[in-house]
Design a protein around this motif. Structure first.
Motif, short mmCIF file in Angstrom:
data_model
loop_
_atom_site.label_atom_id
_atom_site.label_comp_id
_atom_site.label_asym_id
_atom_site.label_seq_id
_atom_site.Cartn_x
_atom_site.Cartn_y
_atom_site.Cartn_z
N VAL A 59 -24.60 -10.25 8.35
CA VAL A 59 -26.02 -9.98 8.18
C VAL A 59 -26.88 -10.84 9.10
N GLU A 60 -26.38 -12.05 9.48
CA GLU A 60 -27.20 -12.90 10.34
C GLU A 60 -27.31 -12.38 11.76
N LYS A 61 -26.51 -11.35 12.12
CA LYS A 61 -26.61 -10.75 13.44
C LYS A 61 -27.19 -9.33 13.37
N LEU A 62 -27.84 -9.02 12.23
CA LEU A 62 -28.43 -7.71 12.01
C LEU A 62 -29.92 -7.89 11.73
N PHE A 63 -30.77 -7.22 12.52
CA PHE A 63 -32.21 -7.38 12.42
C PHE A 63 -32.89 -6.01 12.34
N TYR A 64 -34.16 -6.03 11.96
CA TYR A 64 -34.92 -4.80 11.83
C TYR A 64 -36.28 -4.96 12.52
N LEU A 65 -36.72 -3.88 13.18
CA LEU A 65 -38.02 -3.85 13.83
C LEU A 65 -38.71 -2.56 13.41
N ALA A 66 -39.86 -2.70 12.74
CA ALA A 66 -40.54 -1.54 12.19
C ALA A 66 -41.42 -0.87 13.25
N LYS A 67 -41.43 0.47 13.22
CA LYS A 67 -42.37 1.22 14.04
C LYS A 67 -43.71 1.30 13.30
N PRO A 68 -44.84 1.34 14.01
CA PRO A 68 -44.94 1.25 15.47
C PRO A 68 -44.86 -0.21 15.94
N PHE A 69 -44.58 -0.40 17.22
CA PHE A 69 -44.53 -1.74 17.77
C PHE A 69 -45.02 -1.68 19.21
N ASP A 70 -45.31 -2.84 19.79
CA ASP A 70 -45.72 -2.84 21.20
C ASP A 70 -44.63 -3.51 22.04
N ALA A 71 -44.83 -3.43 23.33
CA ALA A 71 -43.79 -3.89 24.25
C ALA A 71 -43.51 -5.39 24.11
N SER A 72 -44.56 -6.16 23.79
CA SER A 72 -44.35 -7.61 23.69
C SER A 72 -43.38 -7.96 22.57
N GLU A 73 -43.39 -7.19 21.46
CA GLU A 73 -42.46 -7.47 20.37
C GLU A 73 -41.02 -7.26 20.83
N ILE A 74 -40.79 -6.15 21.56
CA ILE A 74 -39.44 -5.88 22.07
C ILE A 74 -39.01 -7.01 23.01
N ALA A 78 -35.95 -9.48 22.29
CA ALA A 78 -34.79 -9.42 23.18
C ALA A 78 -34.49 -10.79 23.78
N GLU A 79 -35.54 -11.46 24.26
CA GLU A 79 -35.32 -12.78 24.88
C GLU A 79 -34.79 -13.79 23.85
N ALA A 80 -35.39 -13.76 22.66
CA ALA A 80 -34.98 -14.72 21.64
C ALA A 80 -33.53 -14.49 21.19
N LEU A 81 -33.17 -13.23 20.96
CA LEU A 81 -31.82 -12.94 20.51
C LEU A 81 -30.80 -13.16 21.63
N ASP A 82 -31.21 -12.89 22.87
CA ASP A 82 -30.29 -13.15 23.99
C ASP A 82 -30.01 -14.66 24.10
N ALA A 83 -31.09 -15.46 23.94
CA ALA A 83 -30.89 -16.91 23.98
C ALA A 83 -30.02 -17.37 22.81
N ARG A 84 -30.25 -16.81 21.65
CA ARG A 84 -29.43 -17.19 20.49
C ARG A 84 -27.98 -16.78 20.71
N TRP A 85 -27.75 -15.58 21.27
CA TRP A 85 -26.39 -15.10 21.53
C TRP A 85 -25.67 -16.05 22.48
N ARG A 86 -26.40 -16.47 23.52
CA ARG A 86 -25.79 -17.40 24.48
C ARG A 86 -25.48 -18.75 23.82
N GLN A 87 -26.41 -19.18 22.96
CA GLN A 87 -26.17 -20.44 22.26
C GLN A 87 -24.97 -20.34 21.33
N ASP A 88 -24.84 -19.19 20.65
CA ASP A 88 -23.70 -18.99 19.76
C ASP A 88 -22.39 -18.99 20.56
N ALA A 89 -22.43 -18.34 21.73
CA ALA A 89 -21.22 -18.30 22.56
C ALA A 89 -20.85 -19.70 23.05
#
Length: 559
Positions: A59-74, A78-89
């Motif tokens: 569950v800690e690698k599963l997230f939700y993003l509600a519509k509607p949203f703007d580009a900055s949220e994506i 994306a940047e935050a989870l990519d950084a977290r993924w790299r840190q986990d690796a």
């Protein structure tokens, strides 16, 4: 995966054209790659988060993003989870390396010591402005005062009616105003003077001078600087500031005493109309009189049952359920006047009244907890309470009398409680946990040697100080620190509570950082026991991304 170029994040729509849906796609992706972060992007779905989590854990690698949203949220997600993924690796690789090369443990210990030294240095800077913080300021003042007759003066600066400015121009613009004023003051100070942000809209200046006239000149400049019009983020603002001045008048003068003098002078400036400075004189010193009045008032408050408890929810971030409540003592006099905790708790701490108040809080909190079905109660222990010889025995007796299991009682302590006698503190903590009580280290990250306490003491929970939470959108270091603390706590088998969560952005940031529990006004304000009991009938307090979540006051709020 075949080319050893795995993805770090998947954004996945829940509803798709005929074929497999988002839930099945998530299951297949997770079967191939257990490490990828999956973000379910949806406005409406037939599948609950729990059902998706069952087929696509963890569950800690599963997230939700509600519509509607703007580009900055994506982009941010994306940047935050990519950084977290790299840190986990990187963390996984480091653990594998540690297993293979235990002989290098001494080198790792040296690196840890260096990292802690850097963390201590970082802890002396204010994250918003970059100047010294309160800890650094008080430490430097104490160092100077240790030198006999060393010239020194202190200025306390407080922006007038800053809350109104903050409400008018918004949080981010107000922060920019604080930064701008801070830079202007710093440039105007004489060489060798030290500027610190003491918190919020409060600053302090330390100047090496024994002349009140010189300090007055500095104070006048500060008042003039703070009265200028400033343009911040499209807003034109003209603030003002009150300044209190104190200087070393004799050989024997402690840091707390000099700070108290400056604080008294500051309040005199506010009483005299604000946007001015005042010099401390003995005529201002009515502190002893006020302290005596508060102490006598507390004695009457205990007799007249003027104290009461409020409870603030501690929410499990995974499903929004209430895990517990923190008990907060309040004082309302018979005439209706409310005395803030910051005014009477220090007075009680200096006298034996803290024991009477503490016993009352423990008794009432445990009694209320016994009426709840499941949640625990978190009770703050002052340093003097923690040092009581019969602390463990009295807690056991009160839990038995209230009919509540010790496992549903969490005791919050600060580093001050542990610092004076670490051996004795370790013994008390061991006894408490042996009896079944849980122990939380409050205000984690703001003290002197937090990592040392985690190593030397048995702690169940870390409560991350709200200053780190408040700065997640302003300083890149704050999310990194929170993420590191959360990872460290999980590795040590401790739970993590993020305090001071005030909006949905901070909630999402703490969730991505891995904080298992959240606390703050966004999730629930302190409430009486009846409201807390009623709140337990609500399944979810507030869940990110759910536009119809029921909040603690019963309103329907956007996630």
């Amino acid at each position: 995966l075949r080319d050893n170029r795995p993805y770090s994040v998947v954004f996945l729509d829940m509803r798709m054209p005929p074929g497999i849906d988002g839930k099945e796609t998530a299951r297949r992706i997770r079967a191939l790659d257990p490490d990828v972060h999956i973000v379910m992007v949806t406005g409406f779905t037939d599948h609950s988060p729990q059902s998706v989590a069952q087929v696509a854990p963890p569950v800690e690698k599963l997230f939700y993003l509600a519509k509607p949203f703007d580009a900055s949220e994506i982009l941010q997600l994306a940047e935050a989870l990519d950084a977290r993924w790299r840190q986990d690796a990187e963390l996984a690789a480091a653990r594998a390396e540690l297993r293979r090369q235990m002989a290098e443990m001494e080198i790792l210990n040296v690196e840890l010591a260096a990292s802690e030294a850097r963390a201590r240095q970082a802890a002396l800077r204010d994250p918003l402005t970059g100047v010294a913080n309160r800890i650094a300021f008080v430490g430097e003042l104490a160092r100077i005062l240790a030198e006999p007759e060393a010239p020194v003066g202190v200025l306390f600066v407080d922006l007038d009616r800053f809350k109104s400015i903050n409400d008018t121009i918004g949080h981010h613009a107000a922060d920019e105003l604080v930064r701008t004023i801070c830079r202007s003051i710093e440039h105007a100070l004489p060489p060798g003077a030290m500027l610190a942000r003491m918190g919020g809209d409060e600053f302090a200046v330390l100047a090496a001078t024994s002349s009140p006239d010189e300090l007055g000149e500095i104070a006048g400049k500060v008042v003039e600087i703070c009265a200028r019009p400033y343009g911040v983020l499209g807003n034109m603002v003209q603030p003002s500031a009150s300044v209190g001045v104190a200087w070393r008048q004799g050989v024997e003068c402690s840091a707390p005493e000099l700070l108290r003098h400056a604080d008294l002078a500051l309040y005199a400036a506010k009483r005299d109309g604000r946007s001015c400075w005042r010099l401390y004189t003995e005529a201002l010193d009515e502190t002893a009189k006020v302290r005596g009045m508060i102490e006598q008032g507390l004695l009457q408050a205990l007799k007249n049952d003027e104290l009461h408890l409020l409870y603030q929810p501690i929410v499990r971030q995974s499903d929004g359920a209430i895990a517990g409540f923190e008990a907060l003592v309040r004082w309302q006099r018979e005439d209706g006047e409310v005395i803030p905790p910051g005014a009477f708790i220090p007075v009680a701490e200096e006298s034996n009244l803290i024991h009477q108040i503490g016993d009352w809080v423990i008794r009432r909190a445990m009694t209320d907890c016994a009426t709840w079905n499941g949640p625990y109660v978190s009770i703050n222990l002052s340093p003097r309470q923690f040092r009581r010889l019969n602390l463990v025995e009295s807690l056991v007796d009160e839990a038995r009398r209230a009919g509540v299991e010790p496992g549903r009682v969490q005791l919050e302590i600060t580093e001050t409680s542990l610092f004076e006698n670490m051996a004795s503190a370790a013994e008390v903590l061991e006894k408490l946990r042996k009896e079944g009580f849980k122990v939380a280290l409050d205000d984690f990250g703001t003290g002197y040697a937090s990592l040392v306490y985690l190593r030397n003491f048995e702690i169940d929970c870390i409560k991350i100080d709200g200053t780190f939470v408040a700065d997640v959108g302003d300083r890149p270091q704050s999310p990194a620190i929170v993420n590191a603390i959360a990872h460290l706590a999980r590795t040590l088998g401790m739970s993590v509570v993020a305090e001071g969560v005030e909006d949905v952005f901070q909630q999402q940031a703490m969730r991505m950082a891995g904080c298992g529990y959240l606390q703050g006004y966004y999730l629930g304000r302190p409430m009486d026991v009846a409201s807390a009991t009623a709140l337990l009938s609500v399944d979810v307090v507030r869940t990110a991304g759910d536009p119809t979540t029921t909040t603690s006051n019963g309103r329907q709020a956007a996630g």
